[in-house]
Motif scaffolding. Structure first.
Motif, PDB file in Angstrom:
ATOM      1  N   GLY A  17       9.523  30.638  -2.487  1.00  0.00           N
ATOM      2  CA  GLY A  17       8.395  30.964  -3.339  1.00  0.00           C
ATOM      3  C   GLY A  17       8.234  32.473  -3.452  1.00  0.00           C
ATOM      4  N   HIS A  18       7.621  32.895  -4.521  1.00  0.00           N
ATOM      5  CA  HIS A  18       7.298  34.314  -4.665  1.00  0.00           C
ATOM      6  C   HIS A  18       6.324  34.501  -5.822  1.00  0.00           C
ATOM      7  N   ARG A  19       5.867  35.699  -5.976  1.00  0.00           N
ATOM      8  CA  ARG A  19       5.136  36.099  -7.165  1.00  0.00           C
ATOM      9  C   ARG A  19       5.422  37.565  -7.389  1.00  0.00           C
ATOM     10  N   PRO A  36       3.338  34.672 -16.388  1.00  0.00           N
ATOM     11  CA  PRO A  36       3.299  33.547 -15.440  1.00  0.00           C
ATOM     12  C   PRO A  36       3.914  33.894 -14.091  1.00  0.00           C
ATOM     13  N   CYS A  37       4.769  34.900 -14.030  1.00  0.00           N
ATOM     14  CA  CYS A  37       5.396  35.277 -12.753  1.00  0.00           C
ATOM     15  C   CYS A  37       4.418  35.973 -11.815  1.00  0.00           C
ATOM     16  N   PHE A  38       3.230  36.343 -12.336  1.00  0.00           N
ATOM     17  CA  PHE A  38       2.181  36.899 -11.475  1.00  0.00           C
ATOM     18  C   PHE A  38       1.584  35.807 -10.597  1.00  0.00           C
ATOM     19  N   ALA A  40       1.756  32.505  -8.081  1.00  0.00           N
ATOM     20  CA  ALA A  40       2.688  32.005  -7.064  1.00  0.00           C
ATOM     21  C   ALA A  40       3.498  30.850  -7.641  1.00  0.00           C
ATOM     22  N   HIS A  41       4.810  30.930  -7.475  1.00  0.00           N
ATOM     23  CA  HIS A  41       5.706  29.882  -7.972  1.00  0.00           C
ATOM     24  C   HIS A  41       6.993  29.951  -7.158  1.00  0.00           C
ATOM     25  N   GLY A  42       7.922  29.083  -7.461  1.00  0.00           N
ATOM     26  CA  GLY A  42       9.156  29.073  -6.674  1.00  0.00           C
ATOM     27  C   GLY A  42      10.387  28.965  -7.547  1.00  0.00           C
ATOM     28  N   HIS A  43      11.523  29.220  -6.934  1.00  0.00           N
ATOM     29  CA  HIS A  43      12.812  29.093  -7.612  1.00  0.00           C
ATOM     30  C   HIS A  43      13.806  28.420  -6.680  1.00  0.00           C
ATOM     31  N   ASN A  44      14.752  27.736  -7.283  1.00  0.00           N
ATOM     32  CA  ASN A  44      15.961  27.344  -6.576  1.00  0.00           C
ATOM     33  C   ASN A  44      16.996  28.413  -6.897  1.00  0.00           C
TER      34      ASN A  44
END
Ligand code: NI
Length: 142
Positions: A17-19, A36-38, A40-44
């Motif tokens: 996860g990151h922001r 939207p990247c501000f 909290a979200h995640g990536h594979n």
């Protein structure tokens, strides 16, 4: 005559996860800049690690793949997988976790752990559309 050089790229994956947030900007500016990247979200994530070497005449191989696998796992993946990149990873504290900054930070983590001078490239594949490549200081691949 210089020996033949080969490069070998191995792909690894981790989830985190990151922001995106710059400490230099206020909340409204961050929201405007990162959208939207501000939030909290995640990536594979995929990480492509390229190393260089000469082919061993006995094994025919230019890199120790098992060694590369275990080194990248220990020096990088174990530290970032299923973590919050903004808060859980000491070497990233204070870093804006853009793909560019992650690629540079991962390079530093891997360069210390891999055989001297063998690292050639670190690419962070954040999404199917965005890949960030780092080649180390002073090397311009273009
Ligand atoms: Ni993101």
């Amino acid at each position: 005559m210089a020996p033949e050089r080969f490069t070998l790229t191995r792909t690894f994956h981790f989830s985190a996860g990151h922001r995106l947030q710059s400490g230099e900007l206020g909340e409204a500016e961050n929201r405007e800049l990162y959208g939207p990247c501000f939030r909290a979200h995640g990536h594979n994530y995929l990480v492509e690690v390229t190393v260089a070497g000469t082919a061993d005449p006995i094994t025919g191989m230019a890199a120790d793949l098992d060694g590369l696998e275990s080194t990248v796992r220990r020096a990088l993946l174990d530290l970032v997988d299923h973590r919050d990149l903004n808060g859980d990873v000491p070497v990233l504290l204070g870093t804006i976790t853009t793909g560019e900054n992650l690629a540079r930070a991962f390079w530093a983590m891997l360069q210390e752990a891999l055989p001297g001078g063998s690292l050639r490239r670190v690419a962070v594949v954040e999404t199917a559309n965005n890949t960030f490549e780092y080649y180390g200081d002073g090397e311009d691949p273009a």
